[in-house]
Design a protein around this motif. Structure first.
Motif, short mmCIF file in Angstrom:
data_model
loop_
_atom_site.label_atom_id
_atom_site.label_comp_id
_atom_site.label_asym_id
_atom_site.label_seq_id
_atom_site.Cartn_x
_atom_site.Cartn_y
_atom_site.Cartn_z
N PRO A 121 2.22 18.46 -17.42
CA PRO A 121 2.19 17.07 -16.95
C PRO A 121 3.57 16.62 -16.47
O PRO A 121 4.57 16.75 -17.19
N SER A 122 3.65 16.10 -15.28
CA SER A 122 4.92 15.60 -14.77
C SER A 122 5.39 14.42 -15.61
O SER A 122 4.61 13.53 -15.96
N GLN A 123 6.67 14.41 -15.92
CA GLN A 123 7.27 13.30 -16.66
C GLN A 123 8.01 12.34 -15.74
O GLN A 123 8.61 11.37 -16.20
N LEU A 124 7.93 12.59 -14.44
CA LEU A 124 8.63 11.76 -13.49
C LEU A 124 7.74 10.64 -12.97
O LEU A 124 6.52 10.81 -12.85
N PRO A 125 8.33 9.51 -12.62
CA PRO A 125 7.57 8.50 -11.89
C PRO A 125 7.30 8.99 -10.47
O PRO A 125 7.96 9.92 -9.98
N ASP A 126 6.33 8.39 -9.81
CA ASP A 126 6.07 8.74 -8.42
C ASP A 126 7.21 8.27 -7.53
O ASP A 126 7.96 7.35 -7.87
N GLN A 127 7.31 8.90 -6.37
CA GLN A 127 8.30 8.49 -5.40
C GLN A 127 7.93 7.13 -4.80
O GLN A 127 6.77 6.72 -4.83
N THR A 128 8.91 6.45 -4.25
CA THR A 128 8.63 5.15 -3.65
C THR A 128 7.74 5.32 -2.42
O THR A 128 7.72 6.37 -1.78
N GLU A 129 7.01 4.28 -2.10
CA GLU A 129 6.16 4.22 -0.90
C GLU A 129 6.34 2.85 -0.25
O GLU A 129 5.40 2.08 -0.12
N ASP A 130 7.56 2.54 0.14
CA ASP A 130 7.89 1.22 0.66
C ASP A 130 7.91 1.25 2.19
O ASP A 130 8.72 1.94 2.79
N ARG A 131 7.00 0.49 2.79
CA ARG A 131 6.94 0.44 4.25
C ARG A 131 8.01 -0.51 4.77
O ARG A 131 8.04 -1.69 4.40
N VAL A 132 8.89 0.00 5.62
CA VAL A 132 10.01 -0.80 6.12
C VAL A 132 10.18 -0.54 7.62
O VAL A 132 9.69 0.45 8.16
N ARG A 133 10.89 -1.46 8.27
CA ARG A 133 11.29 -1.25 9.66
C ARG A 133 12.71 -1.79 9.80
O ARG A 133 12.94 -2.88 10.33
N PRO A 134 13.69 -1.03 9.31
CA PRO A 134 15.06 -1.53 9.26
C PRO A 134 15.77 -1.46 10.60
O PRO A 134 15.35 -0.75 11.52
N GLY A 135 16.89 -2.17 10.70
CA GLY A 135 17.79 -2.03 11.84
C GLY A 135 17.26 -2.63 13.13
O GLY A 135 16.47 -3.58 13.13
N ARG A 136 17.65 -1.99 14.24
CA ARG A 136 17.32 -2.53 15.56
C ARG A 136 17.33 -1.42 16.60
O ARG A 136 17.94 -0.36 16.40
N PHE A 137 16.62 -1.66 17.70
CA PHE A 137 16.72 -0.77 18.85
C PHE A 137 17.98 -1.14 19.62
O PHE A 137 18.12 -2.27 20.08
N VAL A 138 18.90 -0.20 19.79
CA VAL A 138 20.12 -0.50 20.56
C VAL A 138 19.94 -0.18 22.03
O VAL A 138 20.67 -0.70 22.88
#
Length: 798
Positions: free
Chosen positions: A236-253
């Motif tokens: 059994p894994s003792q680790l938490p699951d990885q994050t699943e955060d939907r983001v759209r950072p920054g900008r188109f230059v």
């Protein structure tokens, strides 16, 4: 851990009503030893079968091309919670009624394969559970190990007959449209880029559903004879699951505004350069409509390159990481081929990383509409819960910011040296990382996992791999010596006594194995196997990172000093468990080794330790290790330290400065540490959002822009400048001995294994400290000749 998620992939079936569910991750009780794993059913999931697609039931180990399949099972809920264990090989993405549940399994080896467990509240009615499972073989990251493509799920209670693989009538279908296009962007350990045709693998709907093949049944048929089943041994894994955060950072230059949807007309092309504003590890996702015959490439880079601002220096260099004008892009790339469908959701099988993205969208005979471009940030949920502030030096905030981000980007289901180039776990890097994590959070799950990964994969002579997990084989005893330092580190900073007790056989085996490499005449280590890497030092005698002189098999000072530290640490650990006879054995060996090191490497007329047996190379490395291991004490140690800080020695680089900084604080020279932080402050001024692998200077770039071995200022600001350290095994006591240098005040906290913080709020004037120390355990406070007992709670210093 609970979370609600609203990310929908493929629609399940028309009769199913999508709902927003709350999924709870369950962590099953840890099992620290192999025992009867793979022989008898020692846990519920051992009663489930492993399934695969019937057309590939004979494929094992390396495969000719990527394989992706989807498993599906419709079931009926009576409204009771669903609880289940799940795993797959190589990877899975699990959805319930089209709603994301999890990715996995958390990385391991075939003989320590992990599973994850979940509980979800379900409304009564019809539901569909689906798992997309892939095995991409040689196209996978080097750290992704495998036995064969398979899927296994065990449901509890009323859902057992409906969902447990081997009992329930699951269906399986082939997912097509994925092929490897090879590595790019200089990355060699992170797997291949992929071309996805039509849509992404998680969005693809198989055209035919078949009955799965069973590749391994439940445990126990051969158990009465003690025969272990081939393949996966589940834990059994003792680790938490990885994050699943939907983001759209920054900008188109370049390439227009970041507005969606947008359309590229038929026959035209749009190129977008996207500044993410920070280093990020994420699954890129593109949602497109139409565009039959068109394609898009999505590339990732840590930095852009352009001509040097010094006209005398030829070539292209990274320079300021935030600048883009006049620079070119070269990165790791995936491709998407459009087939004209109304909605295609492209997402590669593995995450990508960097600071910059370049997207080239080419429309074919018909226009293509890009409905969305987004990133799903994926990393271990590591947060810096501790703090350090000093009003007199506001630049320390930037140093901590990039150090924290470096640790986060290099911390996933395992630790990475760097996410862009290798995604490998090396013991030398790992030891530094584990202590940094200890100063950030009381969560020690990834720390324990890292140590046991090495422990469970020891060689016949006790050495651990130079890097692991990995599909290759690389050896280097120098890093095994670093690995041994993780045991006393854990002993002092954490409190899972039973877990550490179960690791002691590995500690003893590894340390005893080094006796094979001791020279008969003096006990010094020589002829060590593999690459005896010590540090990247641009000086003669350090070619290829080798510990000076060790490549020919001769003894080396740094290697023997690490051995001395390992013996001292082992004695400390054994003593904490009451094994006084073993502690005495290791301590006696350590005391016998000290004079041998002095005789072989100390040069009296220079007052320094040489690194090599020929006494031609003199480094910061040897001096600081000799001082940390108390080869000399008293006046002789003070004299050696004076030489360390005044002589022109081969310098430590970013990684090995960890040991140099420990030496500075041992001798009360926080001012030297704070001065050396100028390099990290320089990273911030360069626009870096993570720590570079090595120093940069005109004409020389750091290869990696994100290397966790450079994050150790977090550790030293808390344990050195603020002076908060464990003073007894399992952090039963604390010692607070601040070294503020020129700082007049500071506020800091350090996580205790109890989950509570040790906090200091201090002012310094006239050689005295005033303020408060809040601690969950007793201890002492020392500063300026004053020593005060600390009691649990708030302690006022007058």
């Amino acid at each position: 851990m609970k979370r609600s998620t609203f990310f929908f992939f493929a629609a399940a079936v028309a009769a199913v009503t999508a709902f927003s569910a709350e999924f709870e991750r369950i962590v099953r009780p840890a099992r620290y030893t192999r025992g009867n794993t793979g022989i008898f059913a020692v846990q519920p999931i051992d009663t489930a079968a492993w399934l695969t697609h019937p057309d590939i039931a004979g494929e094992m180990l390396q495969i000719p091309m990527p394989r992706v399949v989807r498993f599906r099972k419709a079931f009926t809920s009576d409204g009771s919670p669903l609880e289940f264990d799940v795993t797959a090989d190589e990877r899975f993405l699990l959805t319930l009624d089209g709603q994301f549940v999890s990715r996995g399994p958390h990385r391991g080896t075939v003989e320590n394969w992990t599973y994850q467990s979940y509980r979800v509240k379900l409304p009564a009615g019809e539901h569909v559970l689906e798992a997309t499972v892939w095995k991409v073989g040689a196209a996978a990251p080097l750290a992704q190990l495998s036995y064969r493509l398979g899927f296994c799920l065990k449901a509890e209670g009323a859902y057992d007959a409906q969902l447990t693989t081997g009992k329930a009538d699951w269906q399986v279908g082939a997912v097509t449209g994925l092929r490897s296009i090879g590595p790019s962007g200089g990355a060699f350990g992170v797997g291949a880029g992929f071309e996805m045709t039509g849509t992404g693998i998680y969005d693809f709907k198989p055209g035919q559903w078949l009955k799965p093949a069973v590749v391994r049944g439940p445990m126990g048929n051969l158990g009465k004879w003690g025969i272990r089943e081939k393949g996966w041994m589940l834990f059994p894994s003792q680790l938490p699951d990885q994050t699943e955060d939907r983001v759209r950072p920054g900008r188109f230059v370049t390439g227009g505004a970041m507005k969606f949807p947008f359309t590229v007309p038929a026959g035209e092309k749009r190129t977008i350069l996207w500044d993410l504003d920070r280093y990020i590890c994420a699954y890129p996702e593109a949602v497109v409509k139409g565009g039959k015959g068109g394609r898009m490439s999505w590339g990732w880079a840590e930095a852009l390159r352009g001509p040097s601002k010094d006209p005398k220096i030829k070539g292209n260099y990274k320079g300021n990481r935030s600048e883009w004008e006049g620079k070119s892009f070269d990165g790791f790339t995936d491709r998407m081929v459009f087939d004209g469908r109304d909605r295609a959701v492209f997402q590669p099988p593995w995450f990508r990383c960097g600071r910059w993205c370049q997207l080239v969208i080419e429309a074919g005979a018909e226009p293509v509409t890009v409905e969305d471009l987004s990133l799903i940030e994926s990393r271990y949920p590591l947060e810096c819960t501790s703090a350090f502030t000093a009003p007199e030096d506001p630049e320390l905030a930037g140093v901590q910011r990039i150090s924290t981000r470096s640790m986060q980007m290099c911390c996933h289901e395992m630790l990475f040296d760097c996410p862009y180039y290798e995604q490998q776990m090396y013991p030398g890097d790992t030891r530094v990382q584990l202590n940094v994590i200890s100063s950030m959070t009381a969560d020690d799950a990834i720390i324990r996992r890292a140590i046991e990964i090495y422990d469970l994969n020891r060689r016949d002579d006790g050495n651990v791999p130079f890097n692991f997990p990995t599909t290759g084989t690389q050896e280097g005893a120098a890093y095994t010596l670093c690995y041994l330092g993780m045991y006393p580190d854990y002993l002092m900073n954490h409190a899972n006594r039973e877990w550490l007790r179960c690791r002691l056989p590995g500690l003893r085996d590894t340390l005893s194995g080094f006796e094979v490499y001791e020279r008969a005449e003096d006990g010094l280590l020589a002829n060590l196997p593999g690459w005896s890497f010590m540090d990247w030092v641009p000086r003669k005698g350090w070619e290829g990172g080798w510990a000076p002189g060790s490549k020919t098999g001769a003894p080396n000072a740094e290697l023997n000093l690490f051995y001395l530290a390992a013996l001292q640490g082992a004695a400390q650990v054994e003593e904490a468990f009451g094994n006084m006879h073993l502690a005495a054995h290791w301590r006696a060996k350590a005391e016998a080794l000290k004079p041998a090191i002095v005789k072989a490497f100390f040069v009296e007329d220079r007052g320094l330790f040489a690194s090599d047996a020929d006494r031609t190379v003199f480094s910061e490395h040897a001096q600081c290790l000799a001082l940390l291991t108390d080869v000399f004490t008293g006046a002789r140690a003070q004299a050696l330290f004076a030489k360390l800080v005044s002589e022109d020695l081969c310098p430590t680089s970013v990684y090995f400065s960890y040991y140099l900084f420990e030496t500075y604080f041992k001798f009360g020279r926080a001012d030297l540490f704070l001065k050396r932080l100028d390099m990290w402050k320089g990273y911030v001024k360069l626009g870096a959002t993570t720590c570079l692998e090595e120093p940069e200077y005109p004409g020389h770039d750091s290869r990696s822009d994100c290397h966790a071995w450079g994050a150790h200022p977090l550790w030293f600001l808390r344990t050195g400048v603020a002076g908060i350290r464990s003073a007894a095994p399992f952090f039963a006591r604390v010692k607070v001995a601040p070294q503020p240098g020129a700082l007049k005040s500071l506020q800091a906290s350090y996580p205790h294994p109890s989950g509570r913080m040790i906090e200091v709020d201090l002012k310094f004037a006239d050689g005295k400290a005033t303020g408060t120390v809040t601690t969950p355990v007793a201890g002492t406070f020392e500063f300026g000749g004053m020593k005060k007992d600390l009691v649990p709670g708030v302690n006022v210093l007058n």
